[in-house]
Design a protein around this motif. Structure first.
Motif, PDB file in Angstrom:
ATOM      1  N   TYR A   1      47.583  39.525  40.419  1.00 53.11           N
ATOM      2  CA  TYR A   1      46.871  40.377  41.574  1.00 53.11           C
ATOM      3  C   TYR A   1      45.595  40.019  42.034  1.00 53.11           C
ATOM      4  O   TYR A   1      45.356  40.169  43.423  1.00 53.11           O
ATOM      5  N   LEU A   2      44.618  39.720  41.293  1.00 50.74           N
ATOM      6  CA  LEU A   2      43.318  39.334  41.569  1.00 50.74           C
ATOM      7  C   LEU A   2      42.655  38.187  42.057  1.00 50.74           C
ATOM      8  O   LEU A   2      41.917  37.885  42.828  1.00 50.74           O
ATOM      9  N   ARG A   3      43.404  37.129  41.419  1.00 46.82           N
ATOM     10  CA  ARG A   3      43.273  35.730  41.930  1.00 46.82           C
ATOM     11  C   ARG A   3      43.103  35.339  43.329  1.00 46.82           C
ATOM     12  O   ARG A   3      43.888  36.047  44.229  1.00 46.82           O
ATOM     13  N   PRO A   4      42.163  34.765  43.744  1.00 45.49           N
ATOM     14  CA  PRO A   4      41.734  34.754  45.194  1.00 45.49           C
ATOM     15  C   PRO A   4      42.713  34.010  45.781  1.00 45.49           C
ATOM     16  O   PRO A   4      42.961  33.830  47.102  1.00 45.49           O
ATOM     17  N   ASP A   5      43.389  32.915  45.391  1.00 47.95           N
ATOM     18  CA  ASP A   5      44.405  32.188  46.145  1.00 47.95           C
ATOM     19  C   ASP A   5      45.700  32.665  46.252  1.00 47.95           C
ATOM     20  O   ASP A   5      46.624  31.846  46.421  1.00 47.95           O
TER      21      ASP A   5
END
Length: 190
Positions: A61-65
């Motif tokens: 969910y949080l990973r920027p890519d």
DNA sequence: AAGGATCTCAACCGCGACGGG
DNA sequence: TCCCGTCGCGGTTGAGATCCT
């Protein structure tokens, strides 16, 4: 081990949906320190979550890519192709789809297959006796299995379709041929 | 407009693999 | 060699959203 939440010394572990605040804490911490040992990361960041939970939240969910949103037809095709080759190796499949997570692909696949299985259920019921003697390439042992390794009923008993012998044995047993996948594409109609 | 059915997706659980002591 | 901690994976569940009658 971690099964004693009443243990006074152990920090109580939070479960359930993540709050915005928790997301921010985790994101900030990883931005500053990078990913590391998740258990200690969770503690160091001051999150009342297990390392496992933090890892999952970050990866899914949080990973920027991450690419969120609809699966494109190209991705759909690739997923089908890779699933035919790899089976339920979602993480392996996800590696071929930058920005997509194994969880996302897994969910996508399951809902698709569920839909497809429903659509073809009358056929499956009608031809169920074909499986009784294991004469087809599909080894259906339960409704769940049917969903996981579903073979379009049209091909059941028609092993000759694969007579080219290009399908590795271990794949031949459980997975679809590209023809199956293409026909499913047509059924999906999008 | 209301209620039920269905779908979607985030999150948890259990298990096996791996590495370090 | 064994034990323990951690990680990663696949399966499953549950809540909220959406659709249908």
């Amino acid at each position: 081990m971690d099964k004693s939440p009443c243990n006074s010394q152990d920090v109580e572990v939070r479960k359930g949906p993540w709050t915005l605040e928790e997301d921010l804490i985790l994101t900030n911490y990883i931005a500053n320190h990078g990913e590391g040992v998740w258990n200690s990361l969770a503690k160091a960041a001051g999150l009342k979550r297990t390392g496992k939970s933090c890892r999952l939240r970050w990866l899914n969910y949080l990973r920027p890519d991450l690419r969120r949103g609809n699966i494109t037809p190209e991705e759909q095709l690739l997923i089908m192709e890779l699933h035919a080759k790899l089976g339920n190796r979602w993480s392996k499949i996800a590696k071929h789809l930058p920005g997509r997570t194994d969880n996302e692909i897994k969910n996508y696949w399951r809902t698709r297959i569920k839909k497809h299985t429903k659509q073809t259920e009358p056929f499956a019921a009608g031809s169920s006796e074909t499986n009784e003697h294991g004469s087809s390439t599909c080894q259906v042992s339960s409704a769940t299995d049917q969903m996981e390794t579903y073979c379009p009923p049209l091909y059941q008993g028609d092993v000759g379709a694969f007579s080219g012998g290009n399908i590795p044995q271990e794949l031949n047993e459980n997975y679809w041929s590209m023809e199956d996948l293409w026909s499913m594409q047509l059924l999906n109609g999008d």
